[in-house]
Design a protein around this motif. Structure first.
Motif, PDB file in Angstrom:
ATOM      1  N   GLY A  85       0.799  -1.220   0.000  1.00 49.61           N
ATOM      2  CA  GLY A  85       0.000   0.000   0.000  1.00 49.61           C
ATOM      3  C   GLY A  85       0.835   1.274   0.000  1.00 49.61           C
ATOM      4  O   GLY A  85       0.397   2.309  -0.458  1.00 49.61           O
ATOM      5  N   LYS A  86       2.088   1.183   0.508  1.00 47.88           N
ATOM      6  CA  LYS A  86       2.945   2.374   0.578  1.00 47.88           C
ATOM      7  C   LYS A  86       3.514   2.651  -0.804  1.00 47.88           C
ATOM      8  O   LYS A  86       4.043   1.751  -1.443  1.00 47.88           O
ATOM      9  N   THR A  87       3.407   3.891  -1.269  1.00 44.63           N
ATOM     10  CA  THR A  87       3.921   4.190  -2.595  1.00 44.63           C
ATOM     11  C   THR A  87       5.435   4.382  -2.542  1.00 44.63           C
ATOM     12  O   THR A  87       5.914   5.242  -1.805  1.00 44.63           O
ATOM     13  N   PRO A  88       6.168   3.599  -3.324  1.00 42.84           N
ATOM     14  CA  PRO A  88       7.621   3.783  -3.314  1.00 42.84           C
ATOM     15  C   PRO A  88       7.996   5.021  -4.124  1.00 42.84           C
ATOM     16  O   PRO A  88       7.431   5.269  -5.186  1.00 42.84           O
ATOM     17  N   ILE A  89       8.883   5.815  -3.601  1.00 45.19           N
ATOM     18  CA  ILE A  89       9.321   7.007  -4.343  1.00 45.19           C
ATOM     19  C   ILE A  89      10.608   6.681  -5.102  1.00 45.19           C
ATOM     20  O   ILE A  89      10.713   6.877  -6.291  1.00 45.19           O
ATOM     21  N   LYS A  90      11.592   6.153  -4.356  1.00 49.46           N
ATOM     22  CA  LYS A  90      12.890   5.866  -4.984  1.00 49.46           C
ATOM     23  C   LYS A  90      12.929   4.390  -5.388  1.00 49.46           C
ATOM     24  O   LYS A  90      12.884   3.504  -4.535  1.00 49.46           O
ATOM     25  N   VAL A  91      12.985   4.160  -6.702  1.00 46.09           N
ATOM     26  CA  VAL A  91      12.902   2.788  -7.222  1.00 46.09           C
ATOM     27  C   VAL A  91      14.191   2.442  -7.968  1.00 46.09           C
ATOM     28  O   VAL A  91      14.664   3.233  -8.796  1.00 46.09           O
ATOM     29  N   LEU A  92      14.731   1.278  -7.672  1.00 44.18           N
ATOM     30  CA  LEU A  92      15.880   0.786  -8.434  1.00 44.18           C
ATOM     31  C   LEU A  92      15.413  -0.361  -9.318  1.00 44.18           C
ATOM     32  O   LEU A  92      14.839  -1.338  -8.820  1.00 44.18           O
ATOM     33  N   ASP A  93      15.613  -0.229 -10.635  1.00 44.11           N
ATOM     34  CA  ASP A  93      15.268  -1.309 -11.565  1.00 44.11           C
ATOM     35  C   ASP A  93      16.575  -2.054 -11.856  1.00 44.11           C
ATOM     36  O   ASP A  93      17.454  -1.553 -12.570  1.00 44.11           O
ATOM     37  N   ALA A  94      16.718  -3.233 -11.282  1.00 44.65           N
ATOM     38  CA  ALA A  94      17.983  -3.973 -11.355  1.00 44.65           C
ATOM     39  C   ALA A  94      17.991  -4.922 -12.551  1.00 44.65           C
ATOM     40  O   ALA A  94      17.107  -5.769 -12.668  1.00 44.65           O
ATOM     41  N   GLY A  95      18.968  -4.756 -13.435  1.00 45.42           N
ATOM     42  CA  GLY A  95      18.961  -5.512 -14.689  1.00 45.42           C
ATOM     43  C   GLY A  95      17.806  -4.972 -15.515  1.00 45.42           C
ATOM     44  O   GLY A  95      17.004  -5.710 -16.079  1.00 45.42           O
ATOM     45  N   ALA A  96      17.743  -3.632 -15.571  1.00 47.84           N
ATOM     46  CA  ALA A  96      16.554  -2.939 -16.091  1.00 47.84           C
ATOM     47  C   ALA A  96      16.293  -3.200 -17.564  1.00 47.84           C
ATOM     48  O   ALA A  96      15.152  -3.196 -18.014  1.00 47.84           O
ATOM     49  N   GLY A  97      17.372  -3.427 -18.348  1.00 48.45           N
ATOM     50  CA  GLY A  97      17.166  -3.560 -19.791  1.00 48.45           C
ATOM     51  C   GLY A  97      16.387  -2.366 -20.305  1.00 48.45           C
ATOM     52  O   GLY A  97      16.613  -1.223 -19.877  1.00 48.45           O
ATOM     53  N   PRO A  98      15.409  -2.602 -21.187  1.00 52.34           N
ATOM     54  CA  PRO A  98      14.649  -1.489 -21.756  1.00 52.34           C
ATOM     55  C   PRO A  98      13.688  -0.820 -20.763  1.00 52.34           C
ATOM     56  O   PRO A  98      13.023   0.144 -21.111  1.00 52.34           O
ATOM     57  N   GLY A  99      13.575  -1.347 -19.572  1.00 52.21           N
ATOM     58  CA  GLY A  99      12.744  -0.700 -18.537  1.00 52.21           C
ATOM     59  C   GLY A  99      11.366  -1.309 -18.388  1.00 52.21           C
ATOM     60  O   GLY A  99      10.478  -0.714 -17.759  1.00 52.21           O
ATOM     61  N   ASN A 100      11.165  -2.502 -18.922  1.00 48.44           N
ATOM     62  CA  ASN A 100       9.812  -3.086 -18.945  1.00 48.44           C
ATOM     63  C   ASN A 100       9.248  -3.448 -17.572  1.00 48.44           C
ATOM     64  O   ASN A 100       8.079  -3.766 -17.456  1.00 48.44           O
TER      65      ASN A 100
END
Ligand SMILES: C[S@@+](CC[C@H](N)C(=O)[O-])C[C@H]1O[C@@H](n2cnc3c(N)ncnc32)[C@H](O)[C@@H]1O
Length: 227
Positions: free
Chosen positions: A49-64
């Motif tokens: 329920g808590k909205t994350p502000i700082k997000v790390l996309d690990a192995g993000a590739g194109p960002g999908n």
């Protein structure tokens, strides 16, 4: 446990497949690739329920993966393959780096997401330890290794003989050959049961679900050091 010495061979593949990446994934997962990313992200929002502000996309590739977080956010994409990051139009910041040695301070992110990337780690335990060090929560979808021996053998057969041929429908031969490396991945990664034990050393598992008879798993965990 992880790809270890095979990592460099598998890694070359990501450079080559970048352009046909999502089309090939659709075929490889029989149409489910994005559904499972979405499911993982939406389960997190239902749980926390808590909205994350700082997000790390690990192995993000194109960002999908980060793409499915609809809330206001600041996304850092981490990937070891610059060619993949070049295609990423989702992240606010991009960092070339490795899971096992993340250039981030402890608890710097509210949430880490990892879509179809953890299986490619050189050392899966080190990667999970780092995921748990840098972020409060982690949402991971990845290729798994089924606990059932018969299913595991079927998956190995599928990845060795069927998958590369399927991908050839949408990709030139030299690219679909790269998908043979998924067989190497499945052979090198821990079974799903062992993976759960690894995660539990660093985080509390809130959800762990298997898809495609265990060939893919998704999990949500809260880091032991989370505030
Ligand atoms: C299959 S792609 C996944 C891309 C995207 N997250 C998705 O949901 O489709 C896996 C990505 O993980 C990256 N990767 C693999 N091993 C890595 C490591 N040890 N550290 C950082 N990135 C890694 C690869 O370069 C590749 O771009």
């Amino acid at each position: 446990m992880g790809l270890g010495g095979n990592w460099r061979t598998v890694q070359e593949a990501y450079r080559k497949i970048a352009v046909v990446y999502e089309k090939a994934n659709m075929l490889a997962t029989l149409g489910n690739v994005d559904r499972w990313r979405k499911e993982a992200i939406s389960l997190y929002f239902k749980l926390d329920g808590k909205t994350p502000i700082k997000v790390l996309d690990a192995g993000a590739g194109p960002g999908n993966m980060a793409l499915h977080i609809k809330a206001e956010k600041y996304v850092v994409a981490l990937d070891v393959t610059p060619e993949m990051l070049l295609l990423n139009t989702v992240a606010d910041d991009k960092v070339v780096g490795m899971f096992e040695y993340m250039p981030f301070r402890a608890k710097g992110f509210d949430l880490l997401v990892a879509g179809y990337s953890l299986h490619a780690a050189v050392d899966i335990e080190k990667a999970v330890a780092e995921f748990s060090r840098v972020a409060g929560y982690q949402v991971v979808v990845s290729i798994g290794n089924p606990d059932n021996v018969v299913v595991r053998k079927l998956l190995l057969f599928y990845t060795k003989y069927v998958l590369p041929r399927l991908v050839c429908i949408v990709a030139p031969k030299e690219i679909c050959n790269e998908y043979k490396k998924i067989y190497t991945i499945v052979k090198s990664i821990p079974t799903n049961a062992i993976l759960r034990e690894i995660i539990k050393k660093y985080a509390t598992i809130l959800v762990f679900k298997e898809k495609g008879l265990g060939s893919v798993y998704l999990y949500i965990a809260r880091s032991l050091n989370a505030s």
